[in-house]
Enzyme design. Sequence first.
Site, PDB file in Angstrom:
ATOM      1  NE  ARG A   7      -5.088  -1.871  10.055  1.00 18.80           N
ATOM      2  CZ  ARG A   7      -4.005  -1.203   9.667  1.00 18.80           C
ATOM      3  NH1 ARG A   7      -4.114  -0.129   8.939  1.00 18.80           N
ATOM      4  NH2 ARG A   7      -2.827  -1.628  10.004  1.00 18.80           N
ATOM      5  NE  ARG A  33       5.289   0.517  10.740  1.00 15.40           N
ATOM      6  CZ  ARG A  33       4.158   0.217  10.116  1.00 15.40           C
ATOM      7  NH1 ARG A  33       3.940   0.673   8.904  1.00 15.40           N
ATOM      8  NH2 ARG A  33       3.248  -0.543  10.684  1.00 15.40           N
ATOM      9  CE  LYS A  59      -2.090  -1.295   3.836  1.00 14.17           C
ATOM     10  NZ  LYS A  59      -1.412  -2.594   4.121  1.00 14.17           N
ATOM     11  NE  ARG A  71       1.790  -4.680  11.668  1.00 12.35           N
ATOM     12  CZ  ARG A  71       2.940  -4.356  11.082  1.00 12.35           C
ATOM     13  NH1 ARG A  71       4.081  -4.785  11.570  1.00 12.35           N
ATOM     14  NH2 ARG A  71       2.949  -3.600  10.016  1.00 12.35           N
ATOM     15  NE  ARG A  99       6.899  -1.646   6.588  1.00  7.09           N
ATOM     16  CZ  ARG A  99       5.577  -1.725   6.568  1.00  7.09           C
ATOM     17  NH1 ARG A  99       4.909  -1.427   5.464  1.00  7.09           N
ATOM     18  NH2 ARG A  99       4.913  -2.115   7.633  1.00  7.09           N
TER      19      ARG A  99
HETATM   20  P1  ADP Z   1       2.156  -1.781   3.316  1.00  5.77           P
HETATM   21  O1  ADP Z   1       2.120  -0.259   3.212  1.00  5.77           O
HETATM   22  O2  ADP Z   1       1.015  -2.406   2.570  1.00  5.77           O
HETATM   23  O3  ADP Z   1       2.264  -2.268   4.719  1.00  5.77           O
HETATM   24  P2  ADP Z   1       4.734  -1.506   1.925  1.00  5.77           P
HETATM   25  O4  ADP Z   1       4.362  -0.806   0.673  1.00  5.77           O
HETATM   26  O5  ADP Z   1       5.423  -0.694   2.967  1.00  5.77           O
HETATM   27  O6  ADP Z   1       3.451  -2.264   2.566  1.00  5.77           O
HETATM   28  O7  ADP Z   1       5.633  -2.771   1.531  1.00  5.77           O
HETATM   29  C1  ADP Z   1       6.201  -3.598   2.557  1.00  5.77           C
HETATM   30  C2  ADP Z   1       7.636  -3.953   2.200  1.00  5.77           C
HETATM   31  O8  ADP Z   1       7.638  -4.848   1.078  1.00  5.77           O
HETATM   32  C3  ADP Z   1       8.481  -2.761   1.816  1.00  5.77           C
HETATM   33  O9  ADP Z   1       9.779  -2.965   2.305  1.00  5.77           O
HETATM   34  C4  ADP Z   1       8.455  -2.769   0.268  1.00  5.77           C
HETATM   35  O10 ADP Z   1       9.648  -2.222  -0.284  1.00  5.77           O
HETATM   36  C5  ADP Z   1       8.344  -4.259  -0.036  1.00  5.77           C
HETATM   37  N1  ADP Z   1       7.513  -4.535  -1.213  1.00  5.77           N
HETATM   38  C6  ADP Z   1       6.407  -3.886  -1.635  1.00  5.77           C
HETATM   39  N2  ADP Z   1       5.917  -4.440  -2.773  1.00  5.77           N
HETATM   40  C7  ADP Z   1       6.742  -5.475  -3.086  1.00  5.77           C
HETATM   41  C8  ADP Z   1       6.781  -6.445  -4.157  1.00  5.77           C
HETATM   42  N3  ADP Z   1       5.858  -6.471  -5.123  1.00  5.77           N
HETATM   43  N4  ADP Z   1       7.769  -7.365  -4.140  1.00  5.77           N
HETATM   44  C9  ADP Z   1       8.709  -7.356  -3.157  1.00  5.77           C
HETATM   45  N5  ADP Z   1       8.728  -6.472  -2.118  1.00  5.77           N
HETATM   46  C10 ADP Z   1       7.769  -5.537  -2.084  1.00  5.77           C
HETATM   47  P1  ADP Z   2       0.459  -1.936   8.364  1.00  2.00           P
HETATM   48  O1  ADP Z   2      -0.498  -1.718   7.229  1.00  2.00           O
HETATM   49  O2  ADP Z   2       1.843  -2.158   7.904  1.00  2.00           O
HETATM   50  O3  ADP Z   2      -0.039  -2.913   9.373  1.00  2.00           O
HETATM   51  P2  ADP Z   2      -0.095   0.712   9.466  1.00  2.00           P
HETATM   52  O4  ADP Z   2       0.994   1.694   9.398  1.00  2.00           O
HETATM   53  O5  ADP Z   2      -1.256   0.886   8.586  1.00  2.00           O
HETATM   54  O6  ADP Z   2       0.603  -0.688   9.293  1.00  2.00           O
HETATM   55  O7  ADP Z   2      -0.643   0.629  10.968  1.00  2.00           O
HETATM   56  C1  ADP Z   2       0.192   0.484  12.079  1.00  2.00           C
HETATM   57  C2  ADP Z   2      -0.658   0.266  13.329  1.00  2.00           C
HETATM   58  O8  ADP Z   2      -1.493   1.410  13.553  1.00  2.00           O
HETATM   59  C3  ADP Z   2      -1.623  -0.903  13.249  1.00  2.00           C
HETATM   60  O9  ADP Z   2      -1.005  -2.125  13.624  1.00  2.00           O
HETATM   61  C4  ADP Z   2      -2.701  -0.481  14.255  1.00  2.00           C
HETATM   62  O10 ADP Z   2      -2.279  -0.663  15.604  1.00  2.00           O
HETATM   63  C5  ADP Z   2      -2.783   1.020  14.026  1.00  2.00           C
HETATM   64  N1  ADP Z   2      -3.799   1.383  12.993  1.00  2.00           N
HETATM   65  C6  ADP Z   2      -3.557   1.948  11.784  1.00  2.00           C
HETATM   66  N2  ADP Z   2      -4.710   2.157  11.118  1.00  2.00           N
HETATM   67  C7  ADP Z   2      -5.708   1.692  11.930  1.00  2.00           C
HETATM   68  C8  ADP Z   2      -7.115   1.593  11.799  1.00  2.00           C
HETATM   69  N3  ADP Z   2      -7.764   2.011  10.705  1.00  2.00           N
HETATM   70  N4  ADP Z   2      -7.809   1.053  12.847  1.00  2.00           N
HETATM   71  C9  ADP Z   2      -7.200   0.620  13.966  1.00  2.00           C
HETATM   72  N5  ADP Z   2      -5.875   0.667  14.136  1.00  2.00           N
HETATM   73  C10 ADP Z   2      -5.119   1.199  13.133  1.00  2.00           C
END
Ligand code: ADP
Ligand code: ADP
Length: 264
Positions: A122, A211, A47, A222, A161
């Site tokens: 979520r 993070r 994302k 998660r 990441r």
């Molecule tokens: P999200 O925001 O959905 O939690 P990220 O965009 O931060 O996920 O992606 C998570 C990790 O995976 C990052 O380190 C990113 O560089 C890597 N990543 C994202 N898309 C791909 C892909 N298609 N193949 C391999 N690694 C990826």
């Molecule tokens: P990722 O997509 O990689 O899990 P985010 O950066 O979106 O991570 O979220 C990190 C943390 O923030 C989540 O594990 C949760 O604790 C909190 N969080 C983020 N968005 C929401 C949401 N819409 N509702 C509840 N908790 C949230």
Amino acid sequence: MGPCLSKGSSEPNMRSSGNMFTSQADAKYSAKSRNILILFGPPGAGKGTHAPKIVDKLSIPQLSTGDMLRAAVAAGTEVGKKAKAAMDSGALVTDEIVVGIIADRIKEKDCVEGFILDGFPRTLAQSKMLDKELAKTGEAVSRVIELSVPDAVLTERICGRWVHKSSGRSYHVKFNPPKSLAKLGGKDLNKEKDKTKWMKDDKTGEALMQRSDDTAEALVSRLDAYHKQTVPVLKHYGKKKCVAIDANRDMDSIWASIDKATDF
Ligand code: ADP
Ligand code: ADP
């Protein structure tokens, strides 16, 4: 395939309809419907990687509840204090907190053409509260883009990441390394005393960070929260609004699919 449409399916509804203006301020949104996108997927789905490209394409902001909550924790605000423990353990923070943050944010000027919700809603309750908030201005979610990736692939993505805190730009030590890592000449980063020396943002040259919840342990909770509490949101928006994209591919192919799904 989940409740979302496959790439080849018929086009979902592009824009919200309904124009019951409740005030002059509301009318500015409804006169030209906003593009209201939900970027959906488990932690590590991509994302944060793809959102900036949608931002550039549609000139609408990315609203990441995770980034907003992390900023609140860092600033030590009341919201931050309430959210911290849940975030550290990988649990969700309360619906009231996140809906409150988003409801205020989407009224800001830069959202006048639309916005991308990243990491929100979520829970089913959050999606119903969002719908209610949008209905006040005669609006509705335009499209849900689901990035689907098997759980087994996510651990390596999450544990490798690195992010640029102020912009949210996402890198990966192996799959998407910053340019600065090339200077290490292929040596193992894990053996370096100061890893941040080699991990800098491509655009600003500022240090990247990992993070505190990007650990294999927190990922288990998660993912559990994602499957139990978040996946039902897809069914709520239904086949007409959802586009499912296989996000277990190379980043360029995934972007090509997202690009197509965001041709409004
Ligand atoms: P999200 O925001 O959905 O939690 P990220 O965009 O931060 O996920 O992606 C998570 C990790 O995976 C990052 O380190 C990113 O560089 C890597 N990543 C994202 N898309 C791909 C892909 N298609 N193949 C391999 N690694 C990826
Ligand atoms: P990722 O997509 O990689 O899990 P985010 O950066 O979106 O991570 O979220 C990190 C943390 O923030 C989540 O594990 C949760 O604790 C909190 N969080 C983020 N968005 C929401 C949401 N819409 N509702 C509840 N908790 C949230």
